[in-house]
Enzyme design. Structure first.
Site, PDB file in Angstrom:
ATOM      1  CD1 TRP A 113      47.563  29.957   5.476  1.00  0.00           C
ATOM      2  CD2 TRP A 113      48.433  30.813   7.331  1.00  0.00           C
ATOM      3  NE1 TRP A 113      47.457  31.320   5.383  1.00  0.00           N
ATOM      4  CE2 TRP A 113      47.990  31.882   6.507  1.00  0.00           C
ATOM      5  CE3 TRP A 113      49.026  31.117   8.557  1.00  0.00           C
ATOM      6  CZ2 TRP A 113      48.120  33.222   6.877  1.00  0.00           C
ATOM      7  CZ3 TRP A 113      49.139  32.453   8.911  1.00  0.00           C
ATOM      8  CH2 TRP A 113      48.688  33.495   8.084  1.00  0.00           C
ATOM      9  CG  ASP A 114      43.241  29.984   5.639  1.00  0.00           C
ATOM     10  OD1 ASP A 114      44.416  29.840   5.289  1.00  0.00           O
ATOM     11  OD2 ASP A 114      42.388  30.531   4.919  1.00  0.00           O
ATOM     12  CD  GLU A 130      49.102  34.105  -0.300  1.00  0.00           C
ATOM     13  OE1 GLU A 130      48.282  34.502  -1.142  1.00  0.00           O
ATOM     14  OE2 GLU A 130      49.011  33.013   0.287  1.00  0.00           O
ATOM     15  CE  LYS A 186      45.976  37.845  -1.053  1.00  0.00           C
ATOM     16  NZ  LYS A 186      46.139  36.452  -1.429  1.00  0.00           N
ATOM     17  CD  GLN A 187      47.257  37.023   3.577  1.00  0.00           C
ATOM     18  OE1 GLN A 187      47.236  36.845   2.373  1.00  0.00           O
ATOM     19  NE2 GLN A 187      46.819  36.142   4.445  1.00  0.00           N
TER      20      GLN A 187
HETATM   21  C1  BGC Z   1      45.398  34.138   1.473  1.00  0.00           C
HETATM   22  C2  BGC Z   1      46.027  32.974   2.208  1.00  0.00           C
HETATM   23  C3  BGC Z   1      44.959  31.976   2.571  1.00  0.00           C
HETATM   24  C4  BGC Z   1      44.165  31.569   1.339  1.00  0.00           C
HETATM   25  C5  BGC Z   1      42.996  30.676   1.680  1.00  0.00           C
HETATM   26  C6  BGC Z   1      44.647  33.624   0.267  1.00  0.00           C
HETATM   27  O1  BGC Z   1      44.018  34.677  -0.389  1.00  0.00           O
HETATM   28  O2  BGC Z   1      46.380  35.032   1.039  1.00  0.00           O
HETATM   29  O3  BGC Z   1      46.676  33.418   3.366  1.00  0.00           O
HETATM   30  O4  BGC Z   1      45.562  30.864   3.140  1.00  0.00           O
HETATM   31  O5  BGC Z   1      43.646  32.716   0.711  1.00  0.00           O
HETATM   32  O6  BGC Z   1      42.103  31.324   2.536  1.00  0.00           O
END
Ligand code: BGC
Length: 768
Positions: free
Chosen positions: A355-356, A483, A595-596
């Site tokens: 989704w990035d 996550e 986490k983010q």
């Molecule tokens: C992140 C995700 C991201 C993925 C790829 C993961 O560590 O939590 O949001 O899509 O990395 O960059």
């Protein structure tokens, strides 16, 4: 944030420089010195052979292998995963003098120097090899991948004996023997090899995915002797040169690589014919000509995309490196290409796109290369049928976009991410909306966007549920962008973006109905949509539950989040990071640690929908709970911190993004570059310090300047022109490079730019 900079490369505004090779850093440097042109990527390995730690990696966009996952017996859990496969080493070399071969892991050498020139795309490396008997040979290497013709690349070796004259044997070729490190074996079947006077070619198929790769090269130089050698999965030329003391002998090679992936328009016969033609026309190109085209491409590209920073050389280097990597990773060169989380620089994340792409990377392309931005969204259209199959597997209607993919099929083997994260689907809708906001490209929205929006809306309507008392709609059993919270109900981001997607779909349908009644009716018919279904989406959007406390204006990340056990993240010992490796998997889910950004991500994507008070309260509530374990995290916080005029905090977060890989902050750059963080670094300057917002009708700016900087400037492509924004301690200057009249907002006031540079005073509160 438990991240420490590892300063290894020399600071320079336009070059990434490594002086005095440190073997401990060999794999980090292989990632850092990766070259790519969207079609192919090559890590910065030593092509002359190196027995130390190395990942000889060559990746081609869309060329993947598949591996089965043991069946779980549960519906909706994937049974195979796909990964970009390590392919041909088209730089292969061995250098031998009187039976002694150079190998920087074993040979003596001095004066090592490597530099990547961001202005030209050239990677150069040199050192003096000291042979066992004291003879010294100066070796210089150059390589590049063409930015004009994505199939072409070049390599040059210059050999100068410093204190002797004699013979040297260079074995150069095309090597398909590399293993794919993640699976520990080679995954290629050779189908054809060929060689002729100064040229070689090789073709191979993937083992199970019916894809092919062709590689050919010819050599420019004057060897005394040339012998062709065929080894297993390798074609080589042994070239003998007579070297003269203090005189450089040069060997150049021109490479042409072709691939047949899922999006190839033709069959194997067509591909074979194409390869034969490539073989015939190989000699038309010269090394210098392709090099010139490439440097010209970069020169032109920098004119429209450079960011200059005055007074901060480290971040100057960092941001130019990021811009360079963005162009290398993607520029709309090939149908069906994706932006892998690591680009084409390593095997981690399997070359999968996330989704990035639509949330973090797309803005860069929207403001630098609209064709590339369009191509990125086209990929989702191309793979819509796969998303529909995935929705079916998850007992939904419509389309459920994969969280990780190359071919359009779900590749994430962690079921909780693959089945519970809806954000890839809503990100695609967001991407279409964002692109349309800036381009006003209605045709694209109708032809490509709307079919996607309809199917995503269908999924959203069937994946969610009504609450027990039927008063609100929401998503149960989901995982949001954070996550560290799994299987939650009514994740705020998911619900908000779901509502946004449904509303946008309804809006596009409504506009079509108003403007082109017949086309609207035809569209409904061809997509099997009844008015009733549209009404249902409208009710769902209206009744979507958004967890929010009016008294403190804080959105609850998901129902029940406010009551989770609190963890003081500052007390987590630094050795525990990354937590995935040091805490049991379930332990990270049992508290309110993040986490983010999740709520904050939503506040960035749709920034103009929130009041400054909401942004402040949510930032102050969520930031202290975030451990930034994802490289996607710091920039988002930095941009919002600027908006809140928390200048020092913003700068602190900013520093991680621009130099995430150059300073190996996450200690995993050896696995490949963090492309999303690289994209976020660009956003960090343009949306952060530049204060640009593109989520409302008029493009707006609220420029600020970090204390440390004397000034900075950036350029964006906008309305067929280039808008240059320069900021110094006192003022911000806006100029349309080709004189187009542009209407923008600066600090909320309308500013019209024509052929004159417009100056606006930086408000006191925006001075860092
Ligand atoms: C992140 C995700 C991201 C993925 C790829 C993961 O560590 O939590 O949001 O899509 O990395 O960059």
């Amino acid at each position: 944030m438990a991240k420490i900079a590892d300063k290894y490369y020399i600071s320079d505004p336009w070059n990434i420089i490594e002086q005095d090779f440190n073997p401990e850093y060999s794999q980090v440097s292989e990632s850092i010195f990766s070259l790519g042109n969207e079609f192919m990527g090559v890590r910065g390995y030593f092509e002359e052979g190196y027995t130390g730690k190395s990942l000889i990696g060559n990746y081609f966009n869309g060329i993947y292998e598949a591996s089965p996952i043991p069946p779980s017996g549960y519906k909706g859990i994937i049974d195979k995963t796909e990964f970009i496969v390590n392919a041909v080493d088209w730089l292969y070399l061995r250098i031998e003098v009187d039976g002694e071969c150079v190998d920087l892991n074993q040979s003596h050498f001095k004066d090592f120097y490597r530099s990547l020139n961001l202005q030209t795309g050239m990677l150069n490396r040199s050192y003096t090899w000291i042979l066992k008997d004291g003879r010294e040979l100066r070796l210089e290497f150059e390589r590049f991948v063409s930015m004009k013709n994505a199939h072409m690349a070049g390599q040059k070796i210059s050999m100068t004996p410093l204190n002797f004259s004699g013979e040297i044997m260079v074995t150069a070729g095309l090597d398909f023997t590399q293993i794919h490190h993640m699976v520990g074996k080679n995954l290629w079947n050779i189908t054809r090899t060929n060689d002729g006077d100064r040229w070689l070619s090789i073709q191979a198929d993937t083992l199970t995915t019916n894809q092919s790769l062709y590689s050919s090269c010819y050599f420019e130089g004057n060897p005394e002797k040339e012998v062709g050698i065929l080894e297993e999965k390798k074609v080589l030329k042994q070239l003998t040169f007579k070297l003269e003391e203090q005189k450089a002998t040069i060997l150049k090679r021109v490479v042409c690589n072709l691939s047949k992936n899922d999006n190839y328009e033709g069959d194997s016969d067509t591909f074979n014919v194409q390869c034969m033609e490539a073989e015939r026309s190989l000699f038309q190109y010269t090394y210098e000509q392709i090099k010139e085209e490439t440097t010209a491409w970069w020169e032109e590209s920098w004119k429209g995309s450079d960011i200059a920073i005055d007074g901060d050389e480290l971040n100057q280097q960092g941001i130019r490196y990021c811009i360079f990597q963005m162009h290398q990773t993607y520029h709309g060169a090939q149908k069906g290409s994706v932006i892998g989380a690591k680009g084409l620089t390593g095997e981690a994340y399997s070359g999968n796109t996330f989704w990035d792409t639509e949330t973090y990377c797309l803005p860069f392309y929207i403001f630098h290369n609209l064709e590339a931005a369009k191509q990125l969204l086209q990929f989702r259209y191309l793979t819509l049928h796969e998303a529909k199959l995935r929705a079916k597997a998850l007992d939904c209607k419509g389309a459920f976009y994969p969280i990780a993919t190359i071919s359009g099929r779900e590749c994430c083997s962690l079921w909780q991410h693959a089945s519970l994260q809806l954000q890839a689907s809503t990100a695609v809708a967001y991407g279409i909306w964002h692109y349309a906001m800036i381009t006003k490209d209605d045709d694209f929205v109708l032809e490509t966007g709307l079919p996607i929006l309809i199917e995503v809306s269908r999924m959203l309507a069937t994946r969610g549920d009504w609450s027990e008392d039927q008063s609100s709609f929401g998503y149960y059993g989901v995982m949001g962008p954070d996550e560290f919270q799994m299987m939650v109900n009514n994740n705020c981001y998911t619900n908000y973006m779901g509502k946004f997607t449904l509303e946008y779909t309804l809006d596009v349908l409504d506009k079509l109905k108003q403007k082109k009644k017949t086309a609207y009716q035809e569209f409904l018919k061809s997509h099997d949509i009844e008015d009733e279904e549209i009404q249902k989406w409208s009710i769902i959007a209206k009744e979507m539950f958004i967890p929010y406390k009016e008294e403190n204006k804080i959105f609850e990340q998901h129902e029940g989040y406010f009551k989770l056990p609190n963890i003081d993240i500052d007390k987590i010992p630094v050795e525990d990071f990354p937590l995935y490796h040091h805490w049991s998997y379930d332990r990270i889910y049992r508290n309110n640690m993040i986490k983010q950004p999740d709520v904050l991500m939503m506040m960035l994507l749709l920034n103009s929908s929130f009041t400054i008070e909401q942004v402040r309260n949510n930032y102050e509530y969520y930031e202290p709970r975030c451990i930034h374990e994802s490289s996607l995290s710091p920039s988002v916080h930095s941009i919002l911190a600027v908006q809140l005029k928390k200048h020092e905090e913003a700068y602190k977060f900013f520093e991680f993004a621009t130099r995430m890989d150059l300073d190996n902050y996450n200690r995993n750059t050896c696995e490949g570059l963090h492309i999303t963080s690289i994209a976020a670094a660009w956003m960090n300057i343009v949306y952060g310090f530049g204060g640009m917002r593109s989520d409302c009708d008029q493009l707006s700016f609220s420029p600020s300047i970090p204390k440390k900087w004397g000034g900075y400037s950036f350029r964006i492509h906008y309305q067929n022109d280039i808008l240059q924004v320069s900021v110094d301690k006192e003022k911000a200057y806006f100029q349309s490079m080709h004189g187009t009249e542009l209407n923008i907002l600066v600090y909320g006031q309308v500013v019209v730019i024509k052929d004159q540079k417009i100056e606006v005073e930086i408000l006191q509160e925006w001075r860092g």
